[in-house]
Scaffold this motif. Structure first.
Motif, PDB file in Angstrom:
ATOM      1  N   LEU A  26       0.830  -1.206   0.000  1.00  0.00           N
ATOM      2  CA  LEU A  26       0.000   0.000   0.000  1.00  0.00           C
ATOM      3  C   LEU A  26       0.864   1.257   0.000  1.00  0.00           C
ATOM      4  N   ILE A  83      -5.352   5.905  -0.877  1.00  0.00           N
ATOM      5  CA  ILE A  83      -4.902   4.659  -0.243  1.00  0.00           C
ATOM      6  C   ILE A  83      -5.900   4.211   0.824  1.00  0.00           C
ATOM      7  N   VAL A 135      -8.705   2.502  -0.851  1.00  0.00           N
ATOM      8  CA  VAL A 135      -8.326   1.146  -1.287  1.00  0.00           C
ATOM      9  C   VAL A 135      -8.312   0.181  -0.104  1.00  0.00           C
ATOM     10  N   ARG A 136      -7.767   0.644   1.027  1.00  0.00           N
ATOM     11  CA  ARG A 136      -7.667  -0.231   2.204  1.00  0.00           C
ATOM     12  C   ARG A 136      -9.048  -0.596   2.743  1.00  0.00           C
ATOM     13  N   SER A 164     -11.810  -0.780   1.064  1.00  0.00           N
ATOM     14  CA  SER A 164     -12.694  -1.233  -0.007  1.00  0.00           C
ATOM     15  C   SER A 164     -13.434  -2.497   0.413  1.00  0.00           C
ATOM     16  N   LEU A 216     -12.019  -5.661  -1.155  1.00  0.00           N
ATOM     17  CA  LEU A 216     -10.796  -6.176  -0.548  1.00  0.00           C
ATOM     18  C   LEU A 216     -11.088  -6.901   0.762  1.00  0.00           C
TER      19      LEU A 216
END
Length: 656
Positions: free
Chosen positions: A371, A405, A408-409, A411, A414
């Motif tokens: 990341l 970021i 994304v973390r 999400s 994920l």
């Protein structure tokens, strides 16, 4: 003037000086302190007063200490008081207190200080609850008013008493535990090795050994690499090899070639191998049996007087049939099956089930590093595109990359992918038959070991899995197995040493032909058997009487009539595959179809946990002792199954 008169004159002068000093006015500066030469000193009266204070305080302290010493009066019945306190400690396996079981040894008490010391001799050295026993005993004895805080409780076990007959090398082997399977390739040797090392971890003083009895295909040399592979001799006997304080012996350690020989030769070779191995003192010898139920297995079972057996299988239906054969084989030679291990029971996708907390931390660090690299890539791309953020927002490019970021973390995609990969458990070979074994044979200690790559790789590397991965769930499963085996062996040893015919967990069931009733005695012999023993019945006849339940009469039973069930009540509760649908648990047997005059033709224990009954209607049933106890409790509490035949038949006809 004589010396005596001079001494009296001096004493009188000193007294006069003291009185004159006392009569000086308080305001006088020399009233408090008199001076001789250049050294001031306190007046004699003050000195005397301080001496009196010190003397009084020391007297009070000494008198209190004397009173405390005098208060410790050990009563004459100190032994009975201590045993009465210790009788509150209950052994959960034998269902009795440790005093009645005879565990208390070498009880001593110091009559002056009240210090108490004694030993608690448990049946097995690797008892998993002995620390709990030690704490409870110490606290109970310290609760007595006359005992001191110095209570010494030593946990011990009986010295090894070999039951292996005339086999010279095994004269000091205490317990032999067989690990068996009726077919190869189910992970029997893997289970045997990890069980042995799990037993050695229960207590530092426990001595464990492994004997690989498979002459045709020895597995131990591949699975465990010894600390020193040099073969040594003690006199004319072979000294076992060793790895991490566990003794090892296999035909593969002393012979690199293959064993091409017939069955009788293998039996003779095994017998010589057992005699020529110098085990010295061993608490638990794990016997890795060859697969099958043939001549070699029966010879080993009879030759070594095995104390307990662990059956290894897989979840397939075919393997369940093999488990039944294995239980029948050991039951034919009076060896109780204490546990079943279902190997390769499932595949756990949680990082192949073998990553411990350190591996998880490494993976988390690796993810965070990726990341961070992605964030740097965002910053480089924004700078490359020459994005001007001053006109649209006050945030810098670094702040924008940081927010990306975070998105994304957090999400959902994920998160779902990571959670699905960590909680996926697949029963590759089916759901297994643990519950079926518990219901039909009463074997409660059943364990499922997953299909994991590290278990196989450790078996090939020469280092047992439990030594390499001690913190995984699979290793904890092996430790739980070892604890269960140790407790069951302790129960068996106690029964053997104290001559308990029925066993602590076994029921003695007698059919009263006169009253057409089943009488159940919990864990003790019937009066008839005890009388026969007093009249001189030999041990073999006594053994037969304790293992096979025969028909008797009310007069022969005596006063101890035990609990009561009718034969029809027990017959209607059969849980075999012909009476209960296995998958749903639905009752197939129509209870009203069982007549009241049905009676048992033969009853005998199946291992230590179940009773086999041949009925007069041609059916054979297998009842776990746990099920029989439940029936008795239901009936005695008034909730028994009272069958109204006519009403029950009408209801079942409507249901059909």
């Amino acid at each position: 003037m004589s010396r005596c008169m001079m001494y009296q004159y001096c004493m009188a002068a000193i007294c006069m000086a003291s009185v004159s000093a006392f009569l000086v006015a308080p305001s006088h500066p020399r009233a408090a302190v008199q001076t001789i030469g250049r050294r001031p000193f306190a007046s004699p009266i003050n000195i005397e007063c301080r001496k009196k204070k010190v003397s009084s305080s020391s007297m009070s302290s000494s008198s209190s200490s004397v009173s405390e010493t005098a208060s410790v009066i050990v009563p004459s019945d100190w032994k009975d008081q201590i045993l009465q306190k210790l009788s509150k400690v209950i052994d959960p396996d034998l269902n009795n207190d440790i005093v009645s079981l005879g565990f208390i040894k070498n009880l001593n008490c110091d009559p002056e200080s009240g210090d108490v010391s004694f030993d608690v001799e448990l049946p097995t050295p690797a008892c998993p609850i002995k620390e709990q026993f030690q704490t409870e005993c110490k606290e109970l004895v310290q609760s007595l008013q006359w005992t001191s805080d110095n209570v010494q409780v030593t946990m011990t076990a009986p010295p090894p008493a070999s039951s292996t007959g005339d086999i010279q090398g095994m004269a000091r082997v205490n317990s032999v535990i067989a690990v068996s399977s009726c077919k190869g390739g189910v992970g029997k040797s893997t289970t045997a090795v990890n069980l042995a090392y799990a037993l050695s971890q229960l207590d530092d003083n426990v001595k464990v050994g492994i004997f690989d009895a498979d002459i045709y295909g020895p597995s131990l040399p591949t699975m465990v690499t010894p600390d020193d592979d040099a073969v040594r001799f003690v006199g004319r006997q072979i000294q076992p090899l060793q790895r991490d304080n566990v003794k090892l012996m296999s035909f593969g350690y002393v012979n690199d070639g293959s064993a091409v020989m017939r069955g009788p030769m293998v039996s003779q070779l095994l017998d010589q191998f057992l005699s020529l191995t110098y085990w010295d003192q061993i608490d638990y010898l794990i016997l890795d049996m060859p697969p099958g139920t043939g001549d070699i297995q029966l010879t080993l079972s009879q030759r070594l007087n095995i104390d307990a057996a662990v059956i290894v299988t897989t979840p397939q239906e075919l393997s369940f049939a093999d488990v039944v054969r294995g239980i029948d084989m050991f039951d034919s030679v009076n060896v109780p099956c204490v546990a079943v291990v279902e190997n390769m029971a499932y595949f756990d996708n949680d990082h192949d089930h073998d990553n411990n907390s350190n591996n998880n931390k490494e993976q988390q660090q690796e993810r965070e590093q990726k990341l961070s690299d992605l964030q740097n890539a965002f910053v480089s791309k924004l700078n490359e595109e020459q994005v001007d953020t001053s006109t649209t927002t006050e945030k810098s490019i670094d702040d924008i990359a940081n927010e990306l970021i975070t998105l994304v973390r957090d999400s959902p995609l994920l998160q779902s992918s990571s959670s699905s990969s960590s909680s996926s458990r697949v029963n590759i070979f089916g759901p297994g038959h643990k519950q079926r074994l518990s219901n039909q044979y009463g074997i409660e200690h059943t364990y499922s070991v997953p299909l994991a790559s590290n278990i196989a790789s450790q078996g090939d590397s020469g280092t047992p899995y439990i030594l390499q991965y001690p913190e995984t769930d699979t290793s904890k499963c092996y430790v739980d197995l070892a604890k269960s085996v140790a407790r069951e062996v302790g129960k068996i040893k106690y029964e053997q040493s104290h001559g308990v015919g029925g066993g602590a967990g076994r029921l003695s069931v007698v059919y009263d032909e006169d009253e057409h009733l089943l009488r159940i005695l919990d864990g003790i012999r019937s009066t008839q058997q005890e009388d026969e023993n007093e009249d001189g019945t030999n041990k073999e006849e006594e053994k037969d009487a304790s293992t096979t339940t025969t028909t008797t009469t009310t007069k022969e039973i005596g006063e101890n009539k035990g609990s009561i069930l009718t034969p029809a009540e027990l017959r209607r509760e059969c849980k075999c595959a012909a009476c209960v649908e296995e998958l749903t648990g639905k009752q197939i047997l129509i209870k009203t179809s069982i007549p009241e005059d049905v009676r048992p033709l033969q009853m005998e224990p199946c291992g230590n946990y179940a009773l086999s009954v041949d009925w007069s209607d041609g059916h054979r049933s297998l009842y776990p002792y746990r099920q029989i106890r439940s029936l008795i409790e239901e009936k005695e509490s008034g909730n028994g199954d009272v069958v109204d035949s006519k009403k029950k038949k009408e209801e079942e006809e409507v249901a059909v």
